[in-house]
Write a protein that holds these residues in place. Structure first.
Motif, mmCIF file in Angstrom:
data_model
loop_
_atom_site.group_PDB
_atom_site.id
_atom_site.type_symbol
_atom_site.label_atom_id
_atom_site.label_comp_id
_atom_site.label_asym_id
_atom_site.label_seq_id
_atom_site.Cartn_x
_atom_site.Cartn_y
_atom_site.Cartn_z
ATOM 1 N N LEU A 97 42.954 -112.436 -29.685
ATOM 2 C CA LEU A 97 42.228 -113.125 -28.619
ATOM 3 C C LEU A 97 41.277 -112.221 -27.841
ATOM 4 O O LEU A 97 40.270 -112.685 -27.322
ATOM 5 N N SER A 98 41.600 -110.947 -27.710
ATOM 6 C CA SER A 98 40.754 -110.026 -26.958
ATOM 7 C C SER A 98 41.114 -108.603 -27.370
ATOM 8 O O SER A 98 42.025 -108.394 -28.172
ATOM 9 N N ILE A 99 40.398 -107.644 -26.810
ATOM 10 C CA ILE A 99 40.686 -106.245 -27.108
ATOM 11 C C ILE A 99 40.369 -105.397 -25.880
ATOM 12 O O ILE A 99 39.364 -105.625 -25.202
ATOM 13 N N SER A 100 41.261 -104.461 -25.592
ATOM 14 C CA SER A 100 41.000 -103.469 -24.544
ATOM 15 C C SER A 100 41.528 -102.129 -25.043
ATOM 16 O O SER A 100 42.136 -102.045 -26.113
ATOM 17 N N PRO A 109 46.056 -109.016 -27.676
ATOM 18 C CA PRO A 109 46.991 -110.140 -27.575
ATOM 19 C C PRO A 109 46.919 -111.012 -28.833
ATOM 20 O O PRO A 109 45.840 -111.294 -29.350
ATOM 21 N N ASN A 110 48.097 -111.424 -29.308
ATOM 22 C CA ASN A 110 48.199 -112.259 -30.499
ATOM 23 C C ASN A 110 48.694 -113.641 -30.073
ATOM 24 O O ASN A 110 49.826 -113.790 -29.616
ATOM 25 N N TYR A 111 47.859 -114.651 -30.250
ATOM 26 C CA TYR A 111 48.204 -116.005 -29.838
ATOM 27 C C TYR A 111 49.391 -116.562 -30.628
ATOM 28 O O TYR A 111 50.176 -117.347 -30.119
ATOM 29 N N ILE A 116 51.508 -108.614 -27.163
ATOM 30 C CA ILE A 116 50.329 -107.756 -27.181
ATOM 31 C C ILE A 116 50.591 -106.665 -28.212
ATOM 32 O O ILE A 116 51.550 -105.899 -28.093
ATOM 33 N N HIS A 117 49.756 -106.624 -29.232
ATOM 34 C CA HIS A 117 49.892 -105.627 -30.288
ATOM 35 C C HIS A 117 49.171 -104.364 -29.857
ATOM 36 O O HIS A 117 48.050 -104.422 -29.360
ATOM 37 N N VAL A 118 49.818 -103.227 -30.082
ATOM 38 C CA VAL A 118 49.252 -101.935 -29.732
ATOM 39 C C VAL A 118 48.906 -101.212 -31.026
ATOM 40 O O VAL A 118 49.765 -101.049 -31.907
ATOM 41 N N PHE A 119 47.638 -100.794 -31.145
ATOM 42 C CA PHE A 119 47.148 -100.086 -32.327
ATOM 43 C C PHE A 119 46.605 -98.730 -31.898
ATOM 44 O O PHE A 119 46.007 -98.616 -30.827
ATOM 45 N N ASN A 120 46.765 -97.731 -32.765
ATOM 46 C CA ASN A 120 46.152 -96.440 -32.475
ATOM 47 C C ASN A 120 44.669 -96.488 -32.847
ATOM 48 O O ASN A 120 44.158 -97.538 -33.238
ATOM 49 N N PRO A 136 49.824 -114.573 -23.852
ATOM 50 C CA PRO A 136 48.877 -113.639 -23.243
ATOM 51 C C PRO A 136 47.526 -113.780 -23.933
ATOM 52 O O PRO A 136 47.454 -113.875 -25.158
ATOM 53 N N THR A 137 46.468 -113.841 -23.154
ATOM 54 C CA THR A 137 45.148 -114.036 -23.746
ATOM 55 C C THR A 137 44.207 -112.857 -23.569
ATOM 56 O O THR A 137 43.291 -112.686 -24.353
ATOM 57 N N ASN A 138 44.432 -112.056 -22.536
ATOM 58 C CA ASN A 138 43.490 -110.990 -22.248
ATOM 59 C C ASN A 138 44.186 -109.900 -21.455
ATOM 60 O O ASN A 138 45.129 -110.158 -20.717
ATOM 61 N N THR A 139 43.696 -108.679 -21.616
ATOM 62 C CA THR A 139 44.184 -107.555 -20.823
ATOM 63 C C THR A 139 43.001 -106.814 -20.238
ATOM 64 O O THR A 139 41.892 -106.855 -20.771
ATOM 65 N N THR A 140 43.244 -106.141 -19.125
ATOM 66 C CA THR A 140 42.257 -105.235 -18.552
ATOM 67 C C THR A 140 43.013 -104.057 -17.961
ATOM 68 O O THR A 140 44.201 -104.164 -17.647
ATOM 69 N N ILE A 141 42.335 -102.944 -17.841
ATOM 70 C CA ILE A 141 42.965 -101.740 -17.316
ATOM 71 C C ILE A 141 42.234 -101.328 -16.052
ATOM 72 O O ILE A 141 41.005 -101.194 -16.037
#
Length: 167
Positions: A97-100, A109-111, A116-120, A136-141
């Motif tokens: 859904l989004s990427i940060s 985030p995976n609908y 929330i999937h964490v990738f290196n 979860p649809t979106n993240t921000t830091i």
């Protein structure tokens, strides 16, 4: 032209906005991504890909534009001149859904599974963040704290209790 814009980001390098158009674009009537000058006067085609549908989110991370497509589930990485630098294709269990970006890791985030999937940096999955929510649809830091929004519960989560030992 703009058709159901769903996301906006900004490239500092060339002082342009980029807008993601949502849709299937089956007849090539619009571009997936439009560039717009900083005065919002000039709208220009930037990027489109015939085999991809449902562009959901774009973000500039480390001077690259990341475009998150839902069909097929993938992330396309572009430079500021719309050159495709990379493409990450996910399996059918992923509906991104989004990427940060946080501490050298991508958060997506995976609908489909509500995590929330964490990738290196090489897009290898290294962790899953489980939330109290399922959508979860979106993240921000902000100031080294992750915030996530949830669609169904209409809530915002502060994720400072998750410990990131990566990067």
């Amino acid at each position: 032209k703009l058709v159901s814009p769903v996301s906006i980001t900004y490239f500092k390098n060339n002082e342009s906005f980029y807008i993601a158009n949502w849709g299937t674009n089956e007849h090539d009537e619009y571009y997936d991504i439009i560039s717009v000058d900083k005065k919002l006067n000039s709208y220009n085609p930037f990027y489109s890909e015939k085999d991809k549908k449902l562009l959901h989110y774009i973000n500039v991370i480390n001077s690259k534009l990341y475009a998150v497509y839902r069909k097929p589930p993938s992330v396309v990485v572009l430079d500021e001149n719309s050159n495709k630098l990379d493409e990450i294709i996910f399996d059918k269990n992923m509906d991104p859904l989004s990427i940060s970006y946080f501490k050298k890791n991508f958060l997506i985030p995976n609908y489909k599974n509500g995590k929330i999937h964490v990738f290196n940096d090489k897009f290898e999955k290294i962790d899953l963040i489980n939330l109290e929510s399922t959508t979860p649809t979106n993240t921000t830091i902000i100031n080294n704290t992750i915030y996530a929004v949830e669609e169904n519960g209409n809530r915002i989560f502060k994720l400072n209790e998750w410990k990131f030992n990566y990067g």
